[in-house]
Design a protein around this motif. Structure first.
Motif, PDB file in Angstrom:
ATOM      1  N   UNK A  43       3.864 -63.671 -16.019  1.00 12.34           N
ATOM      2  CA  UNK A  43       3.755 -62.232 -15.841  1.00 12.34           C
ATOM      3  C   UNK A  43       2.525 -61.941 -15.002  1.00 12.34           C
ATOM      4  N   UNK A  44       2.720 -61.641 -13.760  1.00 13.82           N
ATOM      5  CA  UNK A  44       1.605 -61.348 -12.865  1.00 13.82           C
ATOM      6  C   UNK A  44       1.562 -59.851 -12.592  1.00 13.82           C
ATOM      7  N   UNK A  45       0.962 -59.135 -13.520  1.00 17.86           N
ATOM      8  CA  UNK A  45       0.885 -57.682 -13.368  1.00 17.86           C
ATOM      9  C   UNK A  45      -0.114 -57.361 -12.269  1.00 17.86           C
ATOM     10  N   UNK A  46       0.341 -56.563 -11.322  1.00 18.31           N
ATOM     11  CA  UNK A  46      -0.523 -56.157 -10.216  1.00 18.31           C
ATOM     12  C   UNK A  46      -1.619 -55.251 -10.750  1.00 18.31           C
ATOM     13  N   UNK A  47      -2.408 -54.724  -9.858  1.00 16.21           N
ATOM     14  CA  UNK A  47      -3.494 -53.836 -10.252  1.00 16.21           C
ATOM     15  C   UNK A  47      -2.939 -52.463 -10.610  1.00 16.21           C
ATOM     16  N   UNK A  48      -2.110 -52.429 -11.599  1.00 15.87           N
ATOM     17  CA  UNK A  48      -1.527 -51.187 -12.077  1.00 15.87           C
ATOM     18  C   UNK A  48      -2.157 -50.896 -13.435  1.00 15.87           C
ATOM     19  N   UNK A  49      -3.044 -49.903 -13.474  1.00  9.43           N
ATOM     20  CA  UNK A  49      -3.799 -49.614 -14.699  1.00  9.43           C
ATOM     21  C   UNK A  49      -2.885 -49.295 -15.870  1.00  9.43           C
ATOM     22  N   UNK A  50      -1.826 -48.567 -15.620  1.00 13.94           N
ATOM     23  CA  UNK A  50      -0.918 -48.172 -16.696  1.00 13.94           C
ATOM     24  C   UNK A  50      -0.245 -49.398 -17.304  1.00 13.94           C
ATOM     25  N   UNK A  51       0.271 -50.267 -16.461  1.00 14.66           N
ATOM     26  CA  UNK A  51       0.937 -51.467 -16.986  1.00 14.66           C
ATOM     27  C   UNK A  51      -0.062 -52.421 -17.623  1.00 14.66           C
ATOM     28  N   UNK A  52      -1.265 -52.505 -17.069  1.00 11.76           N
ATOM     29  CA  UNK A  52      -2.292 -53.348 -17.682  1.00 11.76           C
ATOM     30  C   UNK A  52      -2.647 -52.830 -19.072  1.00 11.76           C
ATOM     31  N   UNK A  53      -2.731 -51.519 -19.209  1.00  5.70           N
ATOM     32  CA  UNK A  53      -3.026 -50.925 -20.510  1.00  5.70           C
ATOM     33  C   UNK A  53      -1.891 -51.221 -21.502  1.00  5.70           C
ATOM     34  N   UNK A  54      -0.662 -51.135 -21.023  1.00  4.30           N
ATOM     35  CA  UNK A  54       0.502 -51.435 -21.857  1.00  4.30           C
ATOM     36  C   UNK A  54       0.494 -52.913 -22.266  1.00  4.30           C
ATOM     37  N   UNK A  55       0.052 -53.780 -21.378  1.00  3.24           N
ATOM     38  CA  UNK A  55      -0.015 -55.220 -21.644  1.00  3.24           C
ATOM     39  C   UNK A  55      -1.144 -55.572 -22.606  1.00  3.24           C
ATOM     40  N   UNK A  56      -2.209 -54.791 -22.616  1.00  4.72           N
ATOM     41  CA  UNK A  56      -3.361 -55.076 -23.478  1.00  4.72           C
ATOM     42  C   UNK A  56      -2.975 -55.161 -24.953  1.00  4.72           C
ATOM     43  N   UNK A  57      -1.938 -54.459 -25.335  1.00  7.17           N
ATOM     44  CA  UNK A  57      -1.470 -54.480 -26.719  1.00  7.17           C
ATOM     45  C   UNK A  57      -1.176 -55.912 -27.173  1.00  7.17           C
ATOM     46  N   UNK A  82       9.702 -56.818 -20.688  1.00  5.26           N
ATOM     47  CA  UNK A  82       9.655 -55.402 -20.313  1.00  5.26           C
ATOM     48  C   UNK A  82       8.600 -55.163 -19.240  1.00  5.26           C
ATOM     49  N   UNK A  83       7.452 -55.769 -19.391  1.00  6.36           N
ATOM     50  CA  UNK A  83       6.387 -55.620 -18.385  1.00  6.36           C
ATOM     51  C   UNK A  83       6.824 -56.175 -17.028  1.00  6.36           C
ATOM     52  N   UNK A  84       7.506 -57.310 -17.039  1.00  8.34           N
ATOM     53  CA  UNK A  84       8.000 -57.886 -15.782  1.00  8.34           C
ATOM     54  C   UNK A  84       8.977 -56.928 -15.090  1.00  8.34           C
ATOM     55  N   UNK A  85       9.884 -56.353 -15.865  1.00  5.28           N
ATOM     56  CA  UNK A  85      10.854 -55.412 -15.297  1.00  5.28           C
ATOM     57  C   UNK A  85      10.161 -54.152 -14.803  1.00  5.28           C
ATOM     58  N   UNK A  86       9.228 -53.644 -15.578  1.00  4.28           N
ATOM     59  CA  UNK A  86       8.490 -52.452 -15.153  1.00  4.28           C
ATOM     60  C   UNK A  86       7.708 -52.717 -13.867  1.00  4.28           C
ATOM     61  N   UNK A  87       7.074 -53.879 -13.792  1.00  5.69           N
ATOM     62  CA  UNK A  87       6.315 -54.213 -12.591  1.00  5.69           C
ATOM     63  C   UNK A  87       7.231 -54.251 -11.360  1.00  5.69           C
ATOM     64  N   UNK A  88       8.403 -54.803 -11.548  1.00  8.27           N
ATOM     65  CA  UNK A  88       9.378 -54.921 -10.465  1.00  8.27           C
ATOM     66  C   UNK A  88       9.848 -53.539  -9.992  1.00  8.27           C
ATOM     67  N   UNK A  89      10.080 -52.625 -10.915  1.00  8.89           N
ATOM     68  CA  UNK A  89      10.684 -51.334 -10.578  1.00  8.89           C
ATOM     69  C   UNK A  89       9.682 -50.192 -10.398  1.00  8.89           C
ATOM     70  N   UNK A  90       8.471 -50.355 -10.916  1.00  7.74           N
ATOM     71  CA  UNK A  90       7.491 -49.273 -11.001  1.00  7.74           C
ATOM     72  C   UNK A  90       7.230 -48.621  -9.644  1.00  7.74           C
ATOM     73  N   UNK A  91       7.359 -47.316  -9.638  1.00  6.42           N
ATOM     74  CA  UNK A  91       7.086 -46.531  -8.431  1.00  6.42           C
ATOM     75  C   UNK A  91       6.658 -45.141  -8.895  1.00  6.42           C
TER      76      UNK A  91
END
Length: 156
Positions: free
Chosen positions: A1-15, A105-114
């Protein structure tokens, strides 16, 4: 899971970092209600995973410009999660499954997030950011419940 510099997804991943630490929880506590009439740690974690699964399978794949989506019946969904929780006999297995589901879920969100995509859920406008924020707040709510419970048990 290589989450880009997306603060929202990083915050979601912190859980996930916090939830992994729950494996250290005293094994006899995970089936005890967090307070009178409330769910146990097993049921709360399954509840979170169940919502992630719904987002992964039903919501995020269908998020597109002008899409019209609907949340499931919340009470029914939560009851199903509580029943499903009973299938877990190990806290570690449950946590592993929750982490696996959240990572998918994070992988899918990262792929689709816009940030520009606007869709409706229950006839209200949403963006990916607004959608993810609902679940960040949901995580925080349950995290506080669990932390309060564990703190109370420590001092009992």
């Amino acid at each position: 899971m290589a989450v880009k510099q997306n603060k929202v997804l990083n915050q979601f991943a912190d859980f996930l970092l916090w939830v992994e630490k729950l494996k250290e929880t005293d094994k006899d506590l995970w089936l005890k209600p967090l307070s009178t009439g409330k769910w146990s740690l097993r049921e709360v974690l399954t509840h979170i995973m169940y919502w992630d699964k719904n987002s992964l399978e039903m919501m995020v794949p269908n998020m597109a410009e002008d899409a019209k989506l609907f949340f499931v019946d919340i009470e029914k969904h939560n009851q199903e999660a509580a029943v499903y929780a009973q299938t877990y006999n190990s806290l570690d297995t449950l946590i592993d499954d929750l982490i696996k589901t959240r990572k998918q879920l994070l992988d899918l969100l990262e792929e689709k997030y816009d940030d520009t995509t606007i869709f409706t859920i229950d006839n209200r406008n949403y963006t990916y950011k607004k959608f993810v924020h609902i679940f960040i707040h949901h995580d925080e709510h349950h995290k506080k419940q669990i932390e309060d419970f564990l703190e109370q048990e420590k001092s009992a």
